[in-house]
Design a protein around this motif. Sequence first.
Motif, PDB file in Angstrom:
ATOM      1  N   UNK A  25     -68.722 -73.033-160.917  1.00 54.09           N
ATOM      2  CA  UNK A  25     -69.974 -73.423-160.255  1.00 54.09           C
ATOM      3  C   UNK A  25     -69.676 -74.000-158.877  1.00 54.09           C
ATOM      4  N   UNK A  26     -68.847 -73.270-158.140  1.00 58.91           N
ATOM      5  CA  UNK A  26     -68.393 -73.678-156.819  1.00 58.91           C
ATOM      6  C   UNK A  26     -68.960 -72.725-155.774  1.00 58.91           C
ATOM      7  N   UNK A  27     -69.588 -73.271-154.753  1.00 58.64           N
ATOM      8  CA  UNK A  27     -70.160 -72.453-153.696  1.00 58.64           C
ATOM      9  C   UNK A  27     -69.237 -72.328-152.500  1.00 58.64           C
ATOM     10  N   UNK A  28     -69.635 -71.486-151.553  1.00 61.44           N
ATOM     11  CA  UNK A  28     -68.852 -71.267-150.344  1.00 61.44           C
ATOM     12  C   UNK A  28     -69.694 -71.640-149.125  1.00 61.44           C
ATOM     13  N   UNK A  29     -69.209 -72.589-148.364  1.00 62.00           N
ATOM     14  CA  UNK A  29     -69.910 -73.009-147.152  1.00 62.00           C
ATOM     15  C   UNK A  29     -69.867 -71.915-146.107  1.00 62.00           C
ATOM     16  N   UNK A  30     -68.701 -71.301-145.952  1.00 62.11           N
ATOM     17  CA  UNK A  30     -68.534 -70.198-145.027  1.00 62.11           C
ATOM     18  C   UNK A  30     -67.209 -69.509-145.285  1.00 62.11           C
ATOM     19  N   UNK A  31     -67.056 -68.342-144.660  1.00 66.10           N
ATOM     20  CA  UNK A  31     -65.767 -67.648-144.620  1.00 66.10           C
ATOM     21  C   UNK A  31     -65.196 -67.828-143.216  1.00 66.10           C
ATOM     22  N   UNK A  32     -63.922 -68.186-143.154  1.00 65.22           N
ATOM     23  CA  UNK A  32     -63.262 -68.429-141.872  1.00 65.22           C
ATOM     24  C   UNK A  32     -62.193 -67.374-141.608  1.00 65.22           C
ATOM     25  N   UNK A  33     -61.885 -67.128-140.396  1.00 65.58           N
ATOM     26  CA  UNK A  33     -62.577 -67.520-139.201  1.00 65.58           C
ATOM     27  C   UNK A  33     -62.513 -66.300-138.267  1.00 65.58           C
ATOM     28  N   UNK A  34     -63.654 -65.893-137.727  1.00 61.16           N
ATOM     29  CA  UNK A  34     -63.728 -64.756-136.807  1.00 61.16           C
ATOM     30  C   UNK A  34     -63.377 -65.258-135.415  1.00 61.16           C
ATOM     31  N   UNK A  35     -62.144 -65.040-135.015  1.00 62.36           N
ATOM     32  CA  UNK A  35     -61.630 -65.634-133.778  1.00 62.36           C
ATOM     33  C   UNK A  35     -61.935 -64.767-132.556  1.00 62.36           C
ATOM     34  N   UNK A  36     -62.228 -65.441-131.447  1.00 65.24           N
ATOM     35  CA  UNK A  36     -62.279 -64.818-130.120  1.00 65.24           C
ATOM     36  C   UNK A  36     -63.157 -63.572-130.082  1.00 65.24           C
ATOM     37  N   UNK A  37     -64.313 -63.660-130.739  1.00 65.76           N
ATOM     38  CA  UNK A  37     -65.221 -62.517-130.753  1.00 65.76           C
ATOM     39  C   UNK A  37     -65.961 -62.370-129.428  1.00 65.76           C
ATOM     40  N   UNK A  38     -66.488 -63.489-128.941  1.00 67.44           N
ATOM     41  CA  UNK A  38     -67.338 -63.406-127.748  1.00 67.44           C
ATOM     42  C   UNK A  38     -66.493 -63.230-126.491  1.00 67.44           C
ATOM     43  N   UNK A  39     -66.974 -62.358-125.620  1.00 68.31           N
ATOM     44  CA  UNK A  39     -66.290 -62.144-124.357  1.00 68.31           C
ATOM     45  C   UNK A  39     -64.978 -61.394-124.463  1.00 68.31           C
ATOM     46  N   UNK A  40     -64.764 -60.701-125.581  1.00 69.90           N
ATOM     47  CA  UNK A  40     -63.520 -59.937-125.730  1.00 69.90           C
ATOM     48  C   UNK A  40     -63.445 -58.847-124.660  1.00 69.90           C
ATOM     49  N   UNK A  41     -62.280 -58.663-124.054  1.00 73.11           N
ATOM     50  CA  UNK A  41     -62.129 -57.600-123.056  1.00 73.11           C
ATOM     51  C   UNK A  41     -62.384 -56.221-123.674  1.00 73.11           C
ATOM     52  N   UNK A  42     -62.623 -55.245-122.822  1.00 75.22           N
ATOM     53  CA  UNK A  42     -62.974 -53.905-123.278  1.00 75.22           C
ATOM     54  C   UNK A  42     -61.994 -53.350-124.308  1.00 75.22           C
ATOM     55  N   UNK A  43     -60.714 -53.567-124.106  1.00 74.14           N
ATOM     56  CA  UNK A  43     -59.706 -52.982-124.997  1.00 74.14           C
ATOM     57  C   UNK A  43     -59.789 -53.529-126.427  1.00 74.14           C
ATOM     58  N   UNK A  44     -60.416 -54.701-126.601  1.00 73.37           N
ATOM     59  CA  UNK A  44     -60.477 -55.334-127.922  1.00 73.37           C
ATOM     60  C   UNK A  44     -61.884 -55.407-128.503  1.00 73.37           C
ATOM     61  N   UNK A  45     -62.870 -55.012-127.723  1.00 74.43           N
ATOM     62  CA  UNK A  45     -64.259 -55.267-128.121  1.00 74.43           C
ATOM     63  C   UNK A  45     -64.646 -54.544-129.405  1.00 74.43           C
ATOM     64  N   UNK A  46     -64.331 -53.276-129.518  1.00 73.78           N
ATOM     65  CA  UNK A  46     -64.695 -52.528-130.708  1.00 73.78           C
ATOM     66  C   UNK A  46     -63.952 -53.030-131.927  1.00 73.78           C
ATOM     67  N   UNK A  47     -62.704 -53.401-131.735  1.00 77.31           N
ATOM     68  CA  UNK A  47     -61.915 -53.949-132.844  1.00 77.31           C
ATOM     69  C   UNK A  47     -62.551 -55.230-133.381  1.00 77.31           C
ATOM     70  N   UNK A  48     -63.054 -56.069-132.485  1.00 80.04           N
ATOM     71  CA  UNK A  48     -63.692 -57.315-132.906  1.00 80.04           C
ATOM     72  C   UNK A  48     -64.975 -57.040-133.684  1.00 80.04           C
ATOM     73  N   UNK A  49     -65.706 -56.014-133.275  1.00 82.68           N
ATOM     74  CA  UNK A  49     -66.933 -55.679-134.007  1.00 82.68           C
ATOM     75  C   UNK A  49     -66.619 -55.147-135.403  1.00 82.68           C
TER      76      UNK A  49
END
Length: 265
Positions: A51-75
Amino acid sequence: MRRNPKFLNLVLLNGEPEEKLRAARAAGFDQVEIWREDVQASTPQLAKQLQLGFTNVQVLRDFTGAPDRDRQQKREELRQFIQIAQTIGCDTIQAPASTREDCVAARIDEDLRWLASEAARYNMRIMYEPMAWCSVDNTLPLAWERLQRLDQPNIGLVVDLFHICAPGGDASQLDGIPADRIYEVQLCDMAEMPPQDKKPLSEYARHQRLLPGDGIIEVERFVDKLKSAGYSGPVGIEVFNDELKAQPADVAAHKAWQALNRYWP
């Protein structure tokens, strides 16, 4: 009476994922912040059993402002996080502000809108965390200013006492932020003001944080402001500490539970 779910970030605990989950629940925690690396095939069933809940899943790093070469990978990485969260019955993913020096700052708003839209397709929420060593939005006021402007209903703030106090901030940074725009509160402490250069600061944060009440942060001031504002979301412990992590998981979890309840009984 208001009931804030109480959580423990599993980064504090040593051992295998199942041992960590059992230790957190035995100590008294309602929820845990779980890292992607700690999610196993047995996790959903064990969490239901405990009976244990999850506050969140961690951690999606450096998603915002990713350069073009990494943008699709982050999505694609976001979609992987969504799948993991759905598997364990969690509706929230943590995505801090970018720490990259090559972050494309002009594209952050666009990325956050896309992030919010994609998450909403799966009824997911995003926790946006300003960290003291981020290259953008490295304070709570800056992060709140951005979220106000974007006005996305499923993106809210993480209030982490370390990231407020390490650069010299205090509880006044909470002023003007509606309680419902705060998605979680992470309590901790520190023995002294840490170094201000990014790398030493991040190293300090990942190894030397203390349980609330064991250092110099005026934890009571934050708690008083949050309670006065009617905050009803999750409140818990996020402490990276090598000495505590070396202890048995049940011992460290019990110490964390006692520390949390000194401030949020």
